[in-house]
Scaffold this active site. Structure first.
Site, PDB file in Angstrom:
ATOM      1  N   ARG A   1     -10.545 -11.426   1.571  1.00 34.18           N
ATOM      2  CA  ARG A   1     -11.368 -12.513   1.027  1.00 34.18           C
ATOM      3  C   ARG A   1     -10.697 -13.705   1.190  1.00 34.18           C
ATOM      4  O   ARG A   1     -11.453 -14.816   1.194  1.00 34.18           O
ATOM      5  CB  ARG A   1     -11.764 -12.071  -0.202  1.00 34.18           C
TER       6      ARG A   1
ATOM      7  N   LYS B   1       0.852  -1.241  -0.045  1.00 33.07           N
ATOM      8  CA  LYS B   1      -0.030  -0.106  -0.059  1.00 33.07           C
ATOM      9  C   LYS B   1       0.948   1.238   0.101  1.00 33.07           C
ATOM     10  O   LYS B   1       2.075   1.216   0.281  1.00 33.07           O
ATOM     11  CB  LYS B   1      -0.992  -0.116   1.184  1.00 33.07           C
TER      12      LYS B   1
END
Length: 505
Positions: A364, A290
């Site tokens: 996920r 990130k």
């Protein structure tokens, strides 16, 4: 914090450090304010005319009012009378509690819970009042070297004035709201703790502490070897990049039932409701790292797990009469020589394989194995809660959580609970057509579907692992915490989840 009720018409004779009275923005006084105005020979109305505008949650303090025993009269804005509703009521109760905190008072008396509005009940207003008071009194200093003890709120008790016939309903609502506030406090503190403190191990210990505190809770914390034995290859692939060991936490709330009684069921059915929380205690993005600017906020990526633990703290305190299961998959997502790489293929607990195109779509990957594990409970409904996608923040901002479900009844029940608790959600699409974006040439499914409809394709990914039961997904990436000068965890969606469970009872 302690909440209690007081039934009396003699408000001017109540001995307290602070008595809250509602005032509408159009200058109209609430019934309680009218009583105090008469006792003080019109002093309240005179002040309202000259200097108080009644904006929702605003306050004005009057001291040593003639004819009134209370040391302080706190005028609290209710907004326009025609628009007075649940949000204005909650803002007013929070405004009064915030005043008590800022003035470092230990207790106060509120008449606001008795102010009715459309579609409200005394119980619901009392519940909202207790939640608002708990939020106003929240204070974080867990990681300060020298905490300012004088800055800690002294507020210990709020008494609500109600009509005599409403006392039992008000007490029930205050008890519910107090428990929800306690659950939110736990969720907020877990979210606010830094990643070097609130590790997967710390979350496991927190769950164990809840199990020791509440007899209805049974807690199991699985470590790496046990997770490997379950075949959770997708979850473990994320955990592999970090030195912090993963934890898979199972909580079961099973209230005792009287001899000969049948097992209590929810409105959804005979099986338990299962809550599944994403517990990434720090998310660097992994190899798909990130940007650095706000990466510190990725300690909040475990707020789904925090909301499950907070909800269990509340439901155990209230002794809900049916079984609820909580599942938390927790690890860090870090870059290292052992971390997932773009292009890797992993095998999930369900046997489906996943091509990892972006290691920052890791939530996920841990949730899919937890959702497969949920099948063993034969649940009546499964709700997963996750700070899953930045795309949901783009779509909904920080007002509504994203709600995804193909089950209309379950979605409607959650939306209703959100409206009732002021912890709102907005239903998003989950059409099969979006599944095409997850096609892979090298595995059963890719873990991302590209930029278009990112929150939707993330939910579509999870849906592949929920065929055995009724399921809903809450994307709380925009609602679980705030950035900027007010940076911190919000405790959402504990109110929504608890209201949903209360409605099931």
């Amino acid at each position: 914090m302690e909440f209690s009720t007081h039934s009396t018409a003699s408000l001017h004779q109540i001995k307290t450090a602070a008595l809250a009275l509602g005032v509408y923005a159009d200058g109209m006084l609430s019934p309680a304010a009218e009583l105090i105005d008469r006792a003080s020979n019109g002093a309240v109305r005179e002040v309202v005319k000259s200097e108080f505008r009644g904006r929702p949650g605003s306050t004005l303090v009057l001291r040593a009012l003639a004819g009134v025993t209370a040391q302080r009269i706190v005028l609290v804005g209710l907004g326009k009378q025609a628009e007075y509703g649940a949000r204005a009521h909650a803002a007013a109760e929070q405004g009064f509690a915030a005043y008590l905190v800022s003035a470092q008072l230990s207790e106060g008396v509120s008449t606001l819970v008795a102010n009715p509005y459309a579609d409200s009940t005394v119980r619901a207003r009392a519940r909202a009042a207790a939640i608002a008071a708990g939020g106003a009194a929240y204070h974080y200093d867990a990681t300060f070297g020298k905490p300012d003890r004088d800055a800690r709120p002294k507020l210990k008790k709020i008494t609500q004035v109600v009509e005599r016939g409403d006392a039992s309903q008000a007490q029930a609502g205050l008890r519910e709201g107090g428990a929800i506030a306690n659950g939110m406090e736990l969720a907020r503190t877990l979210g606010n703790l830094p990643g070097n403190v609130c590790t997967p191990t710390y979350l496991g210990e927190t769950a164990r502490k809840l199990g020791r505190e509440f007899k209805s809770l049974k807690v199991e914390v699985l470590e790496r070897k046990q997770i490997e034995a379950l075949g959770m290859g997708s979850f473990l692939s994320v955990a592999r990049g970090s030195d912090e060991p993963p934890r898979f936490i199972v909580l079961r709330h099973t209230p005792p039932k009287p001899a000969g009684a049948r097992k209590a069921a929810t409105k959804e059915g005979a099986g338990p409701v299962v809550l599944v929380g994403k517990g990434i205690t720090f998310d660097s993005g992994g190899i798909s790292i990130k940007p650095a600017a706000t990466m510190d906020e990725m300690k909040f990526d475990m707020c789904g797990a925090a909301s499950v633990l907070g909800t269990f703290r509340a439901l155990a305190e209230l002794e809900l009469p049916f079984e609820v299961v909580g599942l938390v998959a927790s690890c860090e997502n870090m870059p290292s020589g052992k971390a997932n790489k773009p292009g890797d293929v992993v095998t999930t607990m369900s046997g489906q394989t996943v091509e990892i195109l972006n290691t920052d779509a890791e939530g996920r990957l841990i949730l899919c194995d937890a959702l497969t594990y949920a099948e063993r409970f034969k649940p009546s409904a499964v709700i997963d809660i996750a700070t899953l996608t930045g795309a949901c923040v783009v779509a909904l901002g920080n007002v509504n959580s994203g709600l995804f479900s193909k089950d209309d009844a379950l979605a409607d029940a959650l939306l209703k609970a959100g409206r009732e608790s002021l912890d709102t959600a907005w239903r998003m699409p989950l059409d099969d057509a979006y599944q095409d974006q997850l096609k892979s040439n090298f595995a059963d499914i890719a873990n991302i579907g590209g930029p278009p409809a990112g929150a939707v394709t993330a939910a579509c990914f999870l849906s592949r692992f929920t065929k055995a039961y009724r399921w809903a997904h809450l994307d709380i990436a925009g609602t679980a915490w705030r950035g900027g000068k007010d940076k911190g965890s919000t405790g959402r969606p504990v109110p929504l989840l608890m209201q949903y469970l209360l409605n099931q009872a």
